[in-house]
Design a protein around this motif. Structure first.
Motif, PDB file in Angstrom:
ATOM      1  N   GLU A   1       0.837  -1.210   0.000  1.00  8.85           N
ATOM      2  CA  GLU A   1       0.000   0.000   0.000  1.00  8.85           C
ATOM      3  C   GLU A   1       0.872   1.261   0.000  1.00  8.85           C
ATOM      4  OE1 GLU A   1      -2.330   0.089   3.683  1.00  8.85           O
ATOM      5  OE2 GLU A   1      -0.571  -0.536   4.787  1.00  8.85           O
ATOM      6  N   ARG A   2       2.097   1.148  -0.493  1.00  3.15           N
ATOM      7  CA  ARG A   2       3.060   2.267  -0.591  1.00  3.15           C
ATOM      8  C   ARG A   2       3.469   2.789   0.774  1.00  3.15           C
ATOM      9  NH1 ARG A   2      -0.028   5.813  -1.765  1.00  3.15           N
ATOM     10  NH2 ARG A   2      -1.915   4.651  -2.237  1.00  3.15           N
ATOM     11  N   ARG A   3       3.292   1.997   1.801  1.00  2.00           N
ATOM     12  CA  ARG A   3       3.583   2.426   3.176  1.00  2.00           C
ATOM     13  C   ARG A   3       5.061   2.180   3.488  1.00  2.00           C
ATOM     14  NH1 ARG A   3       0.225   3.486   7.063  1.00  2.00           N
ATOM     15  NH2 ARG A   3      -1.556   2.387   6.168  1.00  2.00           N
ATOM     16  N   ILE A   4       5.758   3.253   3.818  1.00  3.44           N
ATOM     17  CA  ILE A   4       7.181   3.137   4.159  1.00  3.44           C
ATOM     18  C   ILE A   4       7.268   2.886   5.661  1.00  3.44           C
ATOM     19  CG2 ILE A   4       9.427   4.279   4.064  1.00  3.44           C
ATOM     20  CD1 ILE A   4       8.069   6.195   1.930  1.00  3.44           C
ATOM     21  N   ASN A   5       7.689   1.672   5.995  1.00  2.80           N
ATOM     22  CA  ASN A   5       7.788   1.247   7.394  1.00  2.80           C
ATOM     23  C   ASN A   5       9.240   1.218   7.834  1.00  2.80           C
ATOM     24  OD1 ASN A   5       5.110   0.549   8.378  1.00  2.80           O
ATOM     25  ND2 ASN A   5       5.107  -1.125   6.882  1.00  2.80           N
ATOM     26  N   MET A   6       9.469   1.516   9.074  1.00  2.00           N
ATOM     27  CA  MET A   6      10.837   1.525   9.594  1.00  2.00           C
ATOM     28  C   MET A   6      11.298   0.097   9.934  1.00  2.00           C
ATOM     29  SD  MET A   6      13.113   3.764   9.965  1.00  2.00           S
ATOM     30  CE  MET A   6      12.519   5.410  10.303  1.00  2.00           C
ATOM     31  N   VAL A   7      12.518  -0.203   9.531  1.00  2.00           N
ATOM     32  CA  VAL A   7      13.195  -1.442   9.930  1.00  2.00           C
ATOM     33  C   VAL A   7      14.274  -1.010  10.918  1.00  2.00           C
ATOM     34  CG1 VAL A   7      14.592  -3.382   9.109  1.00  2.00           C
ATOM     35  CG2 VAL A   7      12.804  -2.423   7.641  1.00  2.00           C
ATOM     36  N   ARG A   8      14.235  -1.565  12.111  1.00  2.75           N
ATOM     37  CA  ARG A   8      15.172  -1.104  13.149  1.00  2.75           C
ATOM     38  C   ARG A   8      16.118  -2.225  13.569  1.00  2.75           C
ATOM     39  NH1 ARG A   8      10.273   1.296  14.449  1.00  2.75           N
ATOM     40  NH2 ARG A   8      10.285   3.567  14.265  1.00  2.75           N
ATOM     41  N   LYS A   9      17.352  -1.842  13.763  1.00  4.27           N
ATOM     42  CA  LYS A   9      18.372  -2.830  14.137  1.00  4.27           C
ATOM     43  C   LYS A   9      18.057  -3.403  15.514  1.00  4.27           C
ATOM     44  CE  LYS A   9      22.928  -1.743  14.633  1.00  4.27           C
ATOM     45  NZ  LYS A   9      24.226  -1.369  14.050  1.00  4.27           N
ATOM     46  N   VAL A  10      17.921  -4.719  15.567  1.00  5.46           N
ATOM     47  CA  VAL A  10      17.631  -5.404  16.827  1.00  5.46           C
ATOM     48  C   VAL A  10      18.928  -5.944  17.430  1.00  5.46           C
ATOM     49  CG1 VAL A  10      16.407  -7.408  17.793  1.00  5.46           C
ATOM     50  CG2 VAL A  10      15.293  -5.974  16.059  1.00  5.46           C
ATOM     51  N   MET A  11      19.857  -6.291  16.557  1.00  2.59           N
ATOM     52  CA  MET A  11      21.143  -6.833  17.023  1.00  2.59           C
ATOM     53  C   MET A  11      22.225  -6.438  16.006  1.00  2.59           C
ATOM     54  SD  MET A  11      20.430 -10.820  16.079  1.00  2.59           S
ATOM     55  CE  MET A  11      18.937 -10.851  17.041  1.00  2.59           C
ATOM     56  N   ALA A  12      23.483  -6.544  16.417  1.00  4.78           N
ATOM     57  CA  ALA A  12      24.583  -6.198  15.519  1.00  4.78           C
ATOM     58  C   ALA A  12      24.637  -7.187  14.357  1.00  4.78           C
ATOM     59  CB  ALA A  12      25.896  -6.229  16.291  1.00  4.78           C
ATOM     60  N   PRO A  13      25.082  -6.736  13.173  1.00  6.52           N
ATOM     61  CA  PRO A  13      25.204  -7.664  12.033  1.00  6.52           C
ATOM     62  C   PRO A  13      26.123  -8.832  12.385  1.00  6.52           C
ATOM     63  CG  PRO A  13      25.538  -5.395  11.317  1.00  6.52           C
ATOM     64  CD  PRO A  13      25.491  -5.366  12.814  1.00  6.52           C
ATOM     65  N   LYS A  14      25.653 -10.047  12.179  1.00  5.60           N
ATOM     66  CA  LYS A  14      26.417 -11.221  12.604  1.00  5.60           C
ATOM     67  C   LYS A  14      27.716 -11.380  11.815  1.00  5.60           C
ATOM     68  CE  LYS A  14      22.635 -13.877  14.609  1.00  5.60           C
ATOM     69  NZ  LYS A  14      23.187 -13.838  15.968  1.00  5.60           N
ATOM     70  N   ALA A  15      27.723 -10.882  10.574  1.00  5.99           N
ATOM     71  CA  ALA A  15      28.946 -11.000   9.774  1.00  5.99           C
ATOM     72  C   ALA A  15      29.776  -9.716   9.812  1.00  5.99           C
ATOM     73  CB  ALA A  15      28.597 -11.352   8.334  1.00  5.99           C
TER      74      ALA A  15
END
Ligand code: SF4
Length: 694
Positions: free
Chosen positions: A469-483
């Motif tokens: 629906e063209r909705r820009i949702n936030m993706v938030r860091k939950v943990m440090a990148p494993k690599a």
């Protein structure tokens, strides 16, 4: 949860599976993720979730994850684990060497609809600003590229018209080529609620999907069309609406190009488009088709929802335009409860298309041939942008086989498993001198790679996804990148290794660049998304808080355009050797090629792909429930177990494509949509015969 302890903190983020874009609270005990809880303030899901988003996140800790970069001189050599510096230096040197030897158009990229907007933006920028060509394409090529073309032609923009809330105001719904209860479960719940309140339902699908008849819901009409005849069915619906005087001419006069309507009306009124004329072709009883057209045109608010059963055809773009025609004919665009709504498969299909992933379009769907648009990016990036459109994925592979395309950076996409004609994909990859796979797992494409760069899961980075629906949702860091790095950082490091002066310190700076260069995102900032919870584009001075519904006072292109939709039969024909038609789809617990869900406990609900076959077709072949069968087409063959069911009509078989053992794409053809090259996954002539197993 008992083993992991009581959550002590939570981070609100967005599901990385389907295009519904549900918000979740990732609940942690210290650094340990304990559970994913649906977020009640999430505007797409309002506290609901499905078994994928809620439970299938364990893949990010699966032992199959590759956490160290790897390189090899030749694809027959063993992999060698190396440092990030060495891997990126090796890649940059090879890519530069290829460019010097074969020219700047010998390299390309593939962006991922699983990655964030910011990551996708950087990958296409790598192609345009560092490789210096437009050879960028996306996995949306194989799913919703016809949506981009069809809605762009008719409405002027490549996106769904409504928000999900709109379904609560609808009186009649057409669901065509989509199976929302499996593919988009949280949206399906909202749809079913409205159906239980009395809205009518028309299902157009070769298969009797759950929505046709489930507890408390019964579709008013199910049109079980023969795979490959969408255009004939949609045009026949329009024929009934026009010839029976059911079109909303006042709306068309005001909102659409009237001359184009007159031409369309002439075309569609022709007797060859009548339900009776196409009954034998489509397999849909003429009277039922007439009744469905009257039902749709007879209600105040009519909405259309569709999926890959529309787009993945040789006439995918034509069907999308036919659907838009139906909506305009009946005055069903521009208010609550109506509209044309593509149900996007992956979490960020909409976003990956918005961000300029296609080889002919810069971010915001603006053509690369437009010098004014190029100038905006040339100033922002400090480079000269190639005015020639680049290669689509199938053209990259063709060029590789011909020897002119030599290097590919492929982020978050397994083209060997997900693209059609596996043998041709393999030949193309094998002919390249530098294939870089950037992913969580050593996927099938990595068999042909020289470099493997470990990816980061959605829990390991900041950014945004854009839902259906063209909705820009936030993706938030939950943990440090494993690599060690998020995907956007890896792309930046590669660009820097190739000499680019990129210095982003956080994805918010990438979004600021997107907003500065792309009018539909001009008002988008992380601060605004955090404050409002999410924002639907267009978001700019005209709509500072975003746009839940489009085309209210007029279409983006001005007047809506009714397009001629001539039915052209697919080149894929049944015959004595291959008398059945295979179509494909998904099941609730699994997701696409299963790279993630198969590495979670969801696999216990669907451990294998099965072939659905009508009992009559099974009996004449001596096939019983649970038997292994050979499934053969002109392209190849595979083996899987049979399920006998009348959900499919005689002459039609169906399977899912979640398990690599099945190799469904060994079977599919290399035919594709005439406008966009989207593969024709939904129609393959096959034969089924008893087998001893794989
Ligand atoms: Fe995730 Fe889609 Fe399920 Fe929502 S409906 S939880 S976005 S897979």
């Amino acid at each position: 949860v008992a083993e992991l302890g009581t959550p002590t903190r939570s981070v609100v983020t967005t599901c990385a599976y389907c295009g519904v874009g549900c918000s979740f609270k990732a609940e942690l005990n210290g650094d340990q993720l304990v559970r994913m809880t649906p977020y009640k303030n999430g505007k797409a899901n309002r506290g609901h979730s499905c078994v994928k988003g809620r439970f299938a996140y364990g893949y990010m800790e699966h032992p199959d994850r590759i956490l160290n970069p790897m390189i090899r001189e030749d694809i027959n050599d063993p992999w060698r684990e190396v440092s990030w510096d060495e891997a990126l230096g090796f890649t940059a040197k090879r890519m530069r060497g290829i460019q010097e030897k074969y020219g700047r158009r010998s390299l390309g990229v593939i962006t991922s609809s699983r990655c964030t907007n910011e990551e996708t933006y950087l990958v296409q920028k790598l192609a345009r600003g560092v490789f210096m060509n437009n050879n960028t394409d996306t996995c949306a090529r194989v799913c919703h590229s016809p949506t981009g073309y069809g809605l762009g032609q008719t409405f002027g923009t490549s996106a769904g018209t409504q928000d999900f809330d709109s379904v609560e105001h609808t009186d009649v719904v057409i669901v065509i080529g989509a199976n929302p209860t499996d593919g988009h479960p949280v949206f399906a719940s909202r749809l079913k609620k409205r159906l239980r309140q009395g809205a009518k339902l028309i299902v157009i699908d070769p298969r009797r999907i759950d929505l046709v008849k489930s507890p408390h819901i019964k579709a008013a009409h199910h049109l079980p069309l023969r795979p490959g005849t969408n255009v004939a069915v949609v045009t026949a619906l329009a024929h009934v609406i026009v010839t029976e005087g059911l079109a909303d001419e006042a709306y068309i006069r005001e909102r659409c190009d009237w001359d184009e309507y007159l031409a369309y009306s002439d075309f569609v009124s022709d007797e060859r488009h009548s339900p009776e004329a196409v009954e034998e072709l489509t397999g849909v009883p003429a009277e039922e088709l007439r009744r469905a057209a009257r039902t749709f045109a007879g209600e105040k608010n009519g909405a259309i929802y569709y999926g890959l059963g529309v787009t993945e055809h040789s006439q995918g773009s034509t069907t999308v335009m036919g659907i838009a025609n139906l909506a305009m004919l009946t005055g069903n665009v521009g208010r609550e409860g109506v509209g044309v709504n593509p149900l996007r498969g992956q979490n960020n299909v909409q976003g990956s298309c918005d961000m300029g992933s296609f080889p002919h379009e810069l971010p915001g769907y603006r053509h690369v041939k437009n010098a004014d648009v190029r100038e905006i990016f040339e100033k922002a990036w400090g480079v000269t942008i190639d005015p020639e459109p680049g290669l689509r994925i199938p053209n990259m592979l063709d060029a590789a086989v011909e020897g002119t395309f030599k290097g590919l950076y492929c982020q978050g996409e397994d083209i060997l498993q997900s693209d059609p004609d596996t043998k041709h994909v393999a030949a193309g990859l094998a002919a390249m001198e530098c294939v870089v796979v950037h992913d969580l797992f050593l996927n099938e494409t990595a068999n042909y790679a020289h470099v493997f760069l470990p990816g980061s899961s959605f829990l390991e980075k900041d950014g945004t996804f854009t839902n259906a629906e063209r909705r820009i949702n936030m993706v938030r860091k939950v943990m440090a990148p494993k690599a060690g790095y998020a995907d956007w950082e890896v792309t930046q490091l590669l660009a820097q290794a190739m000499g680019a002066d990129w210095n982003y310190t956080h994805p918010r700076e990438i979004m600021a660049e997107i907003a500065a260069t792309t009018p539909s995102f001009a008002g988008v900032t992380y601060e605004k998304i955090n404050e409002l919870g999410s924002v639907q584009w267009p978001c700019n001075d005209a709509a500072p808080e975003g746009t839940p519904m489009m085309h209210i006072d007029g279409f983006v292109r001005g007047k809506g355009r009714l397009m001629i939709t001539e039915y052209v039969a697919t080149d894929e024909k049944t015959g004595p050797r291959f008398p059945l038609l295979l179509t494909t789809g998904r099941i609730l617990s699994q997701y696409n090629v299963g790279a993630q869900t198969r590495r979670t406990e969801n696999s216990t609900w669907h451990g294998e792909d099965r072939l659905e076959i009508h009992p009559h077709d099974a009996e004449v072949r001596g096939v019983k429930e649970g038997d292994f069968v050979k499934l053969a087409s002109r392209s190849g063959e595979t083996a899987l177990r049979a399920t006998l069911t009348d959900r499919v009509s005689p002459g039609v078989v169906y399977t899912t494509f979640h398990h690599p053992d099945t190799q469904a794409n060994v079977i599919t053809t290399d035919f594709s949509d005439w406008a966009t090259n989207c593969p024709e996954y939904k129609v393959t002539a096959v034969q089924v015969s008893p087998s001893n197993g794989p």
